[in-house]
Design an enzyme around this catalytic site. Structure first.
Site, PDB file in Angstrom:
ATOM      1  N   CYS A 333       0.789  -1.230   0.000  1.00 29.61           N
ATOM      2  CA  CYS A 333       0.000   0.000   0.000  1.00 29.61           C
ATOM      3  C   CYS A 333       0.825   1.286   0.000  1.00 29.61           C
ATOM      4  O   CYS A 333       0.413   2.279  -0.579  1.00 29.61           O
ATOM      5  CB  CYS A 333      -1.002   0.011   1.156  1.00 29.61           C
ATOM      6  SG  CYS A 333      -0.433  -0.780   2.641  1.00 29.61           S
ATOM      7  N   ARG A 362       6.747 -11.681   4.703  1.00 33.31           N
ATOM      8  CA  ARG A 362       6.242 -11.603   6.076  1.00 33.31           C
ATOM      9  C   ARG A 362       6.912 -12.699   6.877  1.00 33.31           C
ATOM     10  O   ARG A 362       6.885 -13.863   6.477  1.00 33.31           O
ATOM     11  CB  ARG A 362       4.720 -11.797   6.099  1.00 33.31           C
ATOM     12  CG  ARG A 362       4.007 -10.735   5.309  1.00 33.31           C
ATOM     13  CD  ARG A 362       2.514 -10.871   5.418  1.00 33.31           C
ATOM     14  NE  ARG A 362       1.886  -9.864   4.574  1.00 33.31           N
ATOM     15  CZ  ARG A 362       0.574  -9.785   4.351  1.00 33.31           C
ATOM     16  NH1 ARG A 362      -0.244 -10.644   4.931  1.00 33.31           N
ATOM     17  NH2 ARG A 362       0.093  -8.854   3.573  1.00 33.31           N
ATOM     18  N   GLN A 380       1.154 -10.997  -4.011  1.00 37.79           N
ATOM     19  CA  GLN A 380      -0.258 -10.656  -3.888  1.00 37.79           C
ATOM     20  C   GLN A 380      -0.755 -10.035  -5.179  1.00 37.79           C
ATOM     21  O   GLN A 380      -0.039  -9.250  -5.795  1.00 37.79           O
ATOM     22  CB  GLN A 380      -0.452  -9.623  -2.770  1.00 37.79           C
ATOM     23  CG  GLN A 380      -0.178 -10.166  -1.393  1.00 37.79           C
ATOM     24  CD  GLN A 380      -0.464  -9.095  -0.352  1.00 37.79           C
ATOM     25  OE1 GLN A 380       0.105  -8.022  -0.389  1.00 37.79           O
ATOM     26  NE2 GLN A 380      -1.359  -9.408   0.577  1.00 37.79           N
ATOM     27  N   ASP A 382      -2.512  -7.495  -5.764  1.00 35.73           N
ATOM     28  CA  ASP A 382      -2.935  -6.440  -4.854  1.00 35.73           C
ATOM     29  C   ASP A 382      -3.369  -5.191  -5.599  1.00 35.73           C
ATOM     30  O   ASP A 382      -2.746  -4.791  -6.578  1.00 35.73           O
ATOM     31  CB  ASP A 382      -1.737  -6.097  -3.956  1.00 35.73           C
ATOM     32  CG  ASP A 382      -2.165  -5.481  -2.640  1.00 35.73           C
ATOM     33  OD1 ASP A 382      -3.385  -5.405  -2.384  1.00 35.73           O
ATOM     34  OD2 ASP A 382      -1.275  -5.089  -1.871  1.00 35.73           O
ATOM     35  N   HIS A 384      -5.041  -1.086  -4.765  1.00 36.84           N
ATOM     36  CA  HIS A 384      -5.533  -0.080  -3.831  1.00 36.84           C
ATOM     37  C   HIS A 384      -6.397   0.884  -4.603  1.00 36.84           C
ATOM     38  O   HIS A 384      -5.963   1.433  -5.615  1.00 36.84           O
ATOM     39  CB  HIS A 384      -4.357   0.605  -3.128  1.00 36.84           C
ATOM     40  CG  HIS A 384      -3.638  -0.333  -2.221  1.00 36.84           C
ATOM     41  ND1 HIS A 384      -2.575  -1.089  -2.639  1.00 36.84           N
ATOM     42  CD2 HIS A 384      -3.909  -0.699  -0.940  1.00 36.84           C
ATOM     43  CE1 HIS A 384      -2.192  -1.878  -1.645  1.00 36.84           C
ATOM     44  NE2 HIS A 384      -2.982  -1.674  -0.604  1.00 36.84           N
ATOM     45  N   LYS A 463     -12.770  -5.376   7.313  1.00 37.23           N
ATOM     46  CA  LYS A 463     -12.584  -6.042   6.019  1.00 37.23           C
ATOM     47  C   LYS A 463     -13.659  -7.075   5.747  1.00 37.23           C
ATOM     48  O   LYS A 463     -14.328  -7.558   6.667  1.00 37.23           O
ATOM     49  CB  LYS A 463     -11.217  -6.703   5.978  1.00 37.23           C
ATOM     50  CG  LYS A 463     -11.023  -7.779   7.055  1.00 37.23           C
ATOM     51  CD  LYS A 463      -9.647  -8.430   6.955  1.00 37.23           C
ATOM     52  CE  LYS A 463      -9.464  -9.475   8.043  1.00 37.23           C
ATOM     53  NZ  LYS A 463      -8.225 -10.230   7.938  1.00 37.23           N
ATOM     54  N   HIS A 509      -8.059  -1.593   0.238  1.00 35.48           N
ATOM     55  CA  HIS A 509      -7.034  -2.583  -0.100  1.00 35.48           C
ATOM     56  C   HIS A 509      -7.818  -3.802  -0.558  1.00 35.48           C
ATOM     57  O   HIS A 509      -8.779  -4.188   0.106  1.00 35.48           O
ATOM     58  CB  HIS A 509      -6.234  -3.031   1.121  1.00 35.48           C
ATOM     59  CG  HIS A 509      -5.670  -1.932   1.965  1.00 35.48           C
ATOM     60  ND1 HIS A 509      -4.320  -1.735   2.079  1.00 35.48           N
ATOM     61  CD2 HIS A 509      -6.254  -1.004   2.756  1.00 35.48           C
ATOM     62  CE1 HIS A 509      -4.096  -0.726   2.917  1.00 35.48           C
ATOM     63  NE2 HIS A 509      -5.251  -0.275   3.348  1.00 35.48           N
TER      64      HIS A 509
END
Length: 644
Positions: A333, A362, A380, A382, A384, A463, A509
């Site tokens: 992000c 991670r 990911q 991913d 935004h 979420k 996200h």
RNA sequence: GCCCAUGUAGCUCAGUCGGUAGAGCACUUCCUUGGUAAGGAAGAGGUCAACGGUUCAAUUCCGUUCAUGGGCUCCA
């Protein structure tokens, strides 16, 4: 008194038990299959006297979902009795029913061994063979406490103290008494099908600060046949295990010297993921997303500003060079926000939807790593979405629709959960409420049922988690949409509104597949390694009967490759049966056999993965068959996709 | 991170009550040219996870670390 029993009106004497009532109303066969009684919402023992306020009672049979819960719970009690008999110094704690079975936690001076499990199971069979009654006792907490205290069962004493009620109930079968709400089967003889499966460590009350207990897991069913079916399903799951298939199909590997949770993708696995990613990129472009890309490491100060350093540090990797500290990104992000911030934005520019296949790291605890499903370095899909508050609802709906479209392609069903504010979090209550409402609103608009996971949100916002269900009905967390009012605040993101003033955008996200690694693992198990044609790394393999056909095989290969088909040729000096077997084990969708006949007629003989023989097909014919099959999953949604 | 178990050839596994190891498949070569799930022969392949300790001697016993598996806790 009159009451309705399984839909029939019957009369029973005052003081009669549920068992008496069912004996009248049910056939002998049904009666034997009876576990407990249901009166309204409550499940009651068959040996209970029918209460005056019970006007209608329904039978709960052994093979019903509720009946199985009772059977499993009763089996846990029988196991506890067996353990206490064989290991008298073991302390009992709790023993509930769980999916497919039950467990019971014991405090014992040493771990139980597989041999212990066999002995316990044998003792359980003796108890069941003796067909002992389960008897319920109602007593005051003080009486129960005294009883368990005298036996040295300190965990039970703690439970009673924590319950803080006047009355409790206990159940006794044979010489074993346990604190329990019930209900239970009337006799141990009804427990006909169980098996102890594994022993594991577990913390008392699930808290890692508490003593570690020995948990024995077992499975229990209504009939031996059901048990057998379940054990076969476990075998089936084992065959589909993505870690095993990953080696067999040469998709990926792990290497001890690389480190835990780091995947090495082999050519076939890397190709399959490339296809997935390519498919996703095209779908994102169709939906108005823009591609962006940020670096893997960002200065530590940035993570301090975002709150990750305070809230997520223990999961992050750090590095330092030239006295400058960097954090390796666990999320994408920050770069995306800085891209938004790189210039002045108008309300007309919103929403901005930034998409990236972002590689994140991670540091997951060592004990949680699991094949591809839980790794430390992963990609990911991913995005935004930065939007105005009034666009939020529509954007969330768009994401949920996106998830639905994609999951349909793979044939996954899914269910949604909303996770709300956790203890460790940032932002105001108002923002959290607004965000949570927006998520609920979007799911309700989509007519999607959802569960609430209280306190399970990310530290920056609530979420929606979407869990998909695979071919074996197991669920996996993949997609998630997270609402975030706090990071835009911290990074002072703004856009110029219609009124000429600065306004704060909202950030979503979201991921669709979640992590490419995990999704690949789920896909491998879902399809048992037999990827659909559009995803299969090798779509067709040409198998020659003898080396006399090598020239024709080469020609077929080039023809298919020019059509964008992923084909290869097996021209080894091996018999056809051998090549067919290998292609089958490799889960190749199409085996194209070429012998003298096919050379003569300028085509191939097609065998499909399932074993069906299609017969002779011309070269253009076989290309069409494969391309059609690759297109098949997209037809329903009126979509199309091809990797080339 | 915690509890338990495991780590021997590319894969699946034997084995050594302490004297440096074996099978099947895969691989290489040769024979075989065979029509829909394994043709035959020979060969090559191992610091027995890593590091320490005990011992005349350790792959084997002990310890530590790493990795993997089953759980707990946590998560995409």
């Amino acid at each position: 008194m009159q009451l309705s029993v399984a839909g029939q009106q019957i009369s029973v004497e005052a003081g009669a038990t549920f068992a008496d009532a069912f004996k009248q109303a049910l056939s002998n066969k049904q009666y034997k299959n009876l576990v407990v009684a249901r009166c309204g919402e409550s499940l009651l023992d068959l040996t209970t006297a029918i209460p005056a306020d019970c006007a209608a009672v329904e039978p709960v049979f052994a093979d019903s979902p509720e009946g199985l819960v009772v059977i499993r719970h009763s089996t846990a009690h029988v196991m506890a009795e067996a353990v206490k008999k064989l290991f008298p110094t073991a302390k009992v704690t709790i023993g509930p029913s769980v999916d497919n079975g039950f467990y019971y936690d014991f405090d014992y001076e040493r771990p139980f061994t597989p041999e212990d499990l066999e002995a316990i199971e044998a003792e359980m069979l003796r108890i069941v063979g003796a067909d002992k009654a389960f008897a319920r006792q109602e007593l005051t907490s003080a009486e129960a406490r005294a009883h368990f205290d005298a036996d040295g069962e300190k965990y039970k004493v703690e439970l009673i103290d924590d319950l803080g009620v006047e009355q409790v109930s206990t159940y006794t079968q044979g010489g074993f008494t346990d604190l329990c709400r019930g209900p239970h089967v009337p006799r141990t003889g009804l427990l006909k099908a169980f098996k102890l499966t594994t022993v594991a460590g577990a913390y008392w009350r699930g808290d890692e600060k508490n003593p570690q207990l020995q948990r024995i897991y077992g499975t229990a069913w209504a009939t031996p046949k059901d048990l057998k079916v379940y054990l076969e399903r476990l075998e089936e799951a084992k065959k589909r295990d993505h870690r095993k298939l990953g080696t067999q199909l040469d998709l990926f590997s792990f290497h001890e010297d690389v480190g835990g949770g780091m995947v090495l993708w082999h050519p076939k696995g890397a190709l399959t993921r490339a296809i997935l990613e390519d498919f996703e990129r095209k779908e994102h472009l169709k939906r108005g997303y823009q591609f962006v890309q940020g670096p893997l490491i960002l200065r530590r100060e940035l993570w301090e500003k975002s709150g990750h350093y305070d809230n997520y540090r223990e999961n992050m990797y750090f590095t330092e060079i030239d006295e400058q500290a960097y954090g390796i990104k666990p999320m994408n992000c920050l770069s995306h926000m800085l891209i938004f911030k790189s210039r002045l934005r108008s309300y007309r520019d919103l929403p901005q939807r930034y998409f990236e296949h972002g590689v994140v790291h991670r540091h997951e605890k060592s004990g949680v790593l699991h094949g591809l499903l839980r790794v430390r370095s992963f990609t990911q899909d991913d995005a935004h979405i930065l939007c105005r508050p009034d666009q939020l609802r529509e954007e969330i709906i768009g994401v949920v629709k996106f998830v639905r479209d994609v999951m349909d392609i793979f044939g996954f069903n899914f269910e949604a959960e909303i996770s709300t504010r956790p203890e460790k979090s940032i932002g105001s209550d108002e923002d959290w409420d607004r965000a949570t409402d927006a998520l609920k609103d979007a799911l309700e608009h989509m007519d999607m049922p959802y569960a609430i996971n209280a306190g399970d949100g990310a530290f920056y916002g609530p979420k929606i988690d979407i869990k998909i269900k695979d071919a074996l009905d197991r669920s996996w967390q993949c997609a998630t949409v997270q609402c975030d009012f706090t990071l835009p605040e911290r990074f002072e993101l703004s856009y110029i509104g219609e009124d000429g003033n600065k306004h704060r955008p909202v950030m979503l996200h979201r991921v669709i597949l979640g992590s490419i690694e995990r999704f690949m693992g789920v896909l491998i198990e879902h399809f048992a390694g037999a990827f659909p044609v559009w995803l299969a790394p090798t779509q067709a393999r040409i198998l020659t009967v003898t080396d006399a056909q090598n020239g024709h095989a080469e020609k077929v290969l080039r023809f298919l490759q020019e059509k964008g088909i992923r084909a290869e040729a097996d021209v080894r000096n091996e018999k056809l049966g051998y090549k067919v077997r290998e292609a089958q084990l490799d889960r190749i969708p199409y085996m194209l056999i070429v012998g003298d006949k096919e050379v003569e007629a300028d085509g191939v003989n097609v065998r499909v993965r399932g074993g069906a023989d299609v017969g002779f097909v011309s070269l253009s014919g076989v290309a069409q068959i494969i391309l059609d099959a690759a297109h098949e999953p997209f037809k329903r949604g009126g979509m199309s996709y091809s990797f080339s």
